[in-house]
Design a protein around this motif. Structure first.
Motif, mmCIF file in Angstrom:
data_model
loop_
_atom_site.group_PDB
_atom_site.id
_atom_site.type_symbol
_atom_site.label_atom_id
_atom_site.label_comp_id
_atom_site.label_asym_id
_atom_site.label_seq_id
_atom_site.Cartn_x
_atom_site.Cartn_y
_atom_site.Cartn_z
ATOM 1 N N ILE A 254 -14.990 -4.986 -7.098
ATOM 2 C CA ILE A 254 -16.235 -4.288 -7.458
ATOM 3 C C ILE A 254 -16.200 -2.872 -6.901
ATOM 4 O O ILE A 254 -16.527 -1.904 -7.598
ATOM 5 C CB ILE A 254 -17.461 -5.055 -6.921
ATOM 6 N N LEU A 255 -15.774 -2.737 -5.642
ATOM 7 C CA LEU A 255 -15.664 -1.410 -5.021
ATOM 8 C C LEU A 255 -14.608 -0.567 -5.736
ATOM 9 O O LEU A 255 -14.793 0.649 -5.938
ATOM 10 C CB LEU A 255 -15.303 -1.550 -3.540
ATOM 11 N N LEU A 256 -13.508 -1.201 -6.127
ATOM 12 C CA LEU A 256 -12.409 -0.502 -6.797
ATOM 13 C C LEU A 256 -12.863 0.089 -8.125
ATOM 14 O O LEU A 256 -12.628 1.275 -8.408
ATOM 15 C CB LEU A 256 -11.256 -1.481 -7.026
ATOM 16 N N TRP A 257 -13.526 -0.707 -8.948
ATOM 17 C CA TRP A 257 -13.967 -0.235 -10.262
ATOM 18 C C TRP A 257 -15.145 0.723 -10.163
ATOM 19 O O TRP A 257 -15.262 1.655 -10.964
ATOM 20 C CB TRP A 257 -14.298 -1.416 -11.165
ATOM 21 N N LEU A 258 -16.000 0.525 -9.184
ATOM 22 C CA LEU A 258 -17.113 1.461 -8.977
ATOM 23 C C LEU A 258 -16.567 2.837 -8.641
ATOM 24 O O LEU A 258 -17.020 3.852 -9.184
ATOM 25 C CB LEU A 258 -18.007 0.942 -7.848
ATOM 26 N N THR A 259 -15.558 2.866 -7.774
ATOM 27 C CA THR A 259 -14.920 4.137 -7.404
ATOM 28 C C THR A 259 -14.233 4.773 -8.611
ATOM 29 O O THR A 259 -14.350 5.982 -8.845
ATOM 30 C CB THR A 259 -13.877 3.904 -6.289
ATOM 31 N N ALA A 260 -13.525 3.960 -9.391
ATOM 32 C CA ALA A 260 -12.796 4.476 -10.555
ATOM 33 C C ALA A 260 -13.745 5.048 -11.605
ATOM 34 O O ALA A 260 -13.489 6.123 -12.174
ATOM 35 C CB ALA A 260 -11.950 3.362 -11.172
ATOM 36 N N LEU A 261 -14.846 4.369 -11.871
ATOM 37 C CA LEU A 261 -15.782 4.828 -12.893
ATOM 38 C C LEU A 261 -16.528 6.087 -12.453
ATOM 39 O O LEU A 261 -16.831 6.960 -13.262
ATOM 40 C CB LEU A 261 -16.780 3.713 -13.233
ATOM 41 N N ILE A 262 -16.822 6.175 -11.140
ATOM 42 C CA ILE A 262 -17.537 7.347 -10.632
ATOM 43 C C ILE A 262 -16.630 8.575 -10.608
ATOM 44 O O ILE A 262 -17.032 9.676 -11.001
ATOM 45 C CB ILE A 262 -18.083 7.072 -9.210
ATOM 46 N N THR A 263 -15.392 8.395 -10.162
ATOM 47 C CA THR A 263 -14.483 9.532 -10.005
ATOM 48 C C THR A 263 -13.790 9.950 -11.293
ATOM 49 O O THR A 263 -13.475 11.124 -11.492
ATOM 50 C CB THR A 263 -13.403 9.221 -8.952
ATOM 51 N N GLN A 264 -13.566 8.985 -12.202
ATOM 52 C CA GLN A 264 -12.821 9.296 -13.426
ATOM 53 C C GLN A 264 -13.663 9.238 -14.691
ATOM 54 O O GLN A 264 -13.209 9.626 -15.769
ATOM 55 C CB GLN A 264 -11.647 8.312 -13.580
ATOM 56 N N GLY A 265 -14.875 8.733 -14.580
ATOM 57 C CA GLY A 265 -15.688 8.556 -15.784
ATOM 58 C C GLY A 265 -15.232 7.319 -16.532
ATOM 59 O O GLY A 265 -14.599 6.434 -15.978
ATOM 60 N N GLY A 266 -15.542 7.255 -17.802
ATOM 61 C CA GLY A 266 -15.165 6.075 -18.584
ATOM 62 C C GLY A 266 -16.382 5.221 -18.883
ATOM 63 O O GLY A 266 -17.431 5.366 -18.254
ATOM 64 N N ASN A 267 -16.244 4.336 -19.857
ATOM 65 C CA ASN A 267 -17.389 3.534 -20.275
ATOM 66 C C ASN A 267 -17.132 2.036 -20.145
ATOM 67 O O ASN A 267 -17.812 1.230 -20.775
ATOM 68 C CB ASN A 267 -17.776 3.862 -21.731
ATOM 69 N N ASP A 268 -16.160 1.662 -19.317
ATOM 70 C CA ASP A 268 -15.857 0.241 -19.142
ATOM 71 C C ASP A 268 -16.749 -0.383 -18.064
ATOM 72 O O ASP A 268 -16.269 -0.979 -17.099
ATOM 73 C CB ASP A 268 -14.379 0.053 -18.795
ATOM 74 N N GLY B 155 -0.616 6.211 -7.033
ATOM 75 C CA GLY B 155 -1.785 5.432 -7.426
ATOM 76 C C GLY B 155 -3.059 5.929 -6.760
ATOM 77 O O GLY B 155 -3.029 6.726 -5.813
ATOM 78 N N THR B 156 -4.198 5.462 -7.263
ATOM 79 C CA THR B 156 -5.499 5.823 -6.690
ATOM 80 C C THR B 156 -6.052 4.632 -5.914
ATOM 81 O O THR B 156 -5.724 3.483 -6.198
ATOM 82 C CB THR B 156 -6.492 6.218 -7.793
ATOM 83 N N SER B 157 -6.893 4.914 -4.888
ATOM 84 C CA SER B 157 -7.523 3.865 -4.069
ATOM 85 C C SER B 157 -6.480 2.841 -3.607
ATOM 86 O O SER B 157 -6.643 1.631 -3.781
ATOM 87 C CB SER B 157 -8.635 3.156 -4.860
ATOM 88 N N ALA C 204 0.837 -1.202 0.000
ATOM 89 C CA ALA C 204 0.000 0.000 0.000
ATOM 90 C C ALA C 204 0.876 1.257 0.000
ATOM 91 O O ALA C 204 0.600 2.232 -0.707
ATOM 92 C CB ALA C 204 -0.926 0.003 1.209
ATOM 93 N N PHE C 205 1.962 1.234 0.774
ATOM 94 C CA PHE C 205 2.869 2.379 0.816
ATOM 95 C C PHE C 205 3.647 2.521 -0.494
ATOM 96 O O PHE C 205 3.970 3.638 -0.919
ATOM 97 C CB PHE C 205 3.824 2.250 2.006
ATOM 98 N N ILE C 206 3.932 1.408 -1.148
ATOM 99 C CA ILE C 206 4.599 1.466 -2.450
ATOM 100 C C ILE C 206 3.678 2.124 -3.478
ATOM 101 O O ILE C 206 4.110 2.994 -4.247
ATOM 102 C CB ILE C 206 4.991 0.054 -2.927
ATOM 103 N N LEU C 207 2.406 1.745 -3.465
ATOM 104 C CA LEU C 207 1.437 2.333 -4.395
ATOM 105 C C LEU C 207 1.241 3.822 -4.123
ATOM 106 O O LEU C 207 1.074 4.620 -5.048
ATOM 107 C CB LEU C 207 0.086 1.606 -4.286
ATOM 108 N N LYS C 208 1.275 4.199 -2.856
ATOM 109 C CA LYS C 208 1.157 5.613 -2.494
ATOM 110 C C LYS C 208 2.320 6.404 -3.077
ATOM 111 O O LYS C 208 2.143 7.505 -3.613
ATOM 112 C CB LYS C 208 1.128 5.766 -0.973
#
Length: 232
Positions: free
Chosen positions: A185-199, A146-148, A138-142
């Motif tokens: 599911i939570l990860l992609w829901l957050t990504a689509l809501i915050t960044q948009g996109g059609n995936d 990275g997001t989330s 988690a600290f490496i991703l920070k």
């Protein structure tokens, strides 16, 4: 269709239903073609894994490559590295290892491999290792921006644990896959809501994976008990 002759009604309905849903979303939401390919090959891959079929890894090769590319576009670097650097090459390892441990006979469930169960000591090592690496990653991703990061780290490390258990044919892998799928599911829901996109197909794919992982645990547990009964 001979390849589906030992599939249950649930498995047939399951894969047809979610394939139709994904194709609909592809046109209705103008989804990406890579998203469609990733979702459908991913569903076939996990259904075959739930059945204990070696062919799961052939579909996994396609799914991991395309999913890594999509994840990179959303800044989900943990998912990207997991799939490109770990999942993709591991598919070839899986083909080799599972081929070396084929079941002496194929049950009605269609399992091709001998399955195993974790001991109490095995659980201790698995949980301890996960906790340590999860916090570190988690600290490496920070640091990578990275997001989330906490969810991303959890899904990444849980996935690695689950994949290692899968390669070794442990039925408990499915408990980790269940956790991975809920967090994804939570990860992609957050990504689509915050960044948009059609995936949107990514959400459908992970939802399908969640249901399949519950089924996978049930099926592997049933087959494992049968195999242990014959070995006794």
């Amino acid at each position: 269709m001979s390849m589906l002759k030992d599939w249950t009604t649930f498995e047939k309905v399951w894969i047809i239903t979610f394939s139709v849903i994904n194709i609909y979303l592809f046109f209705a939401w103008q989804d990406s073609i890579l998203g469609l390919i990733t979702s459908i090959t991913g569903m076939v891959c996990v259904v075959l894994a739930a059945k204990g079929r070696i062919s799961t890894y052939y579909f996994g090769i396609i799914q991991t490559a395309t999913y890594a590319y999509i994840s990179y576009g959303y800044g989900l670097y943990g998912e990207t590295m997991l799939n490109a650097l770990f999942y993709f090459p591991v598919q070839f390892v899986g083909i080799y290892l599972w081929s070396k441990h084929k079941a002496k006979r194929m049950d009605a469930e269609g399992a091709e491999i001998e399955m195993r169960g974790l001991t109490g000591r095995g659980w201790f090592y698995v949980v301890t290792s996960f906790t340590f690496v999860f916090v570190l990653y988690a600290f490496i991703l920070k640091g990578l921006g990275g997001t989330s990061i906490w969810i991303d780290s959890a899904t990444t490390i849980l996935s690695i644990v689950a994949q290692v258990l899968m390669l070794q044919r442990y039925k408990e892998q499915w408990l980790f896959w269940i956790s991975v799928n809920v967090l994804s599911i939570l990860l992609w829901l957050t990504a689509l809501i915050t960044q948009g996109g059609n995936d949107v197909s990514m959400l459908v794919m992970w939802s399908a994976f969640l249901i399949n992982s519950i089924y996978g645990y049930s099926n592997w547990t049933k087959v494992y008990k049968k195999q242990m009964g014959r070995a006794a």
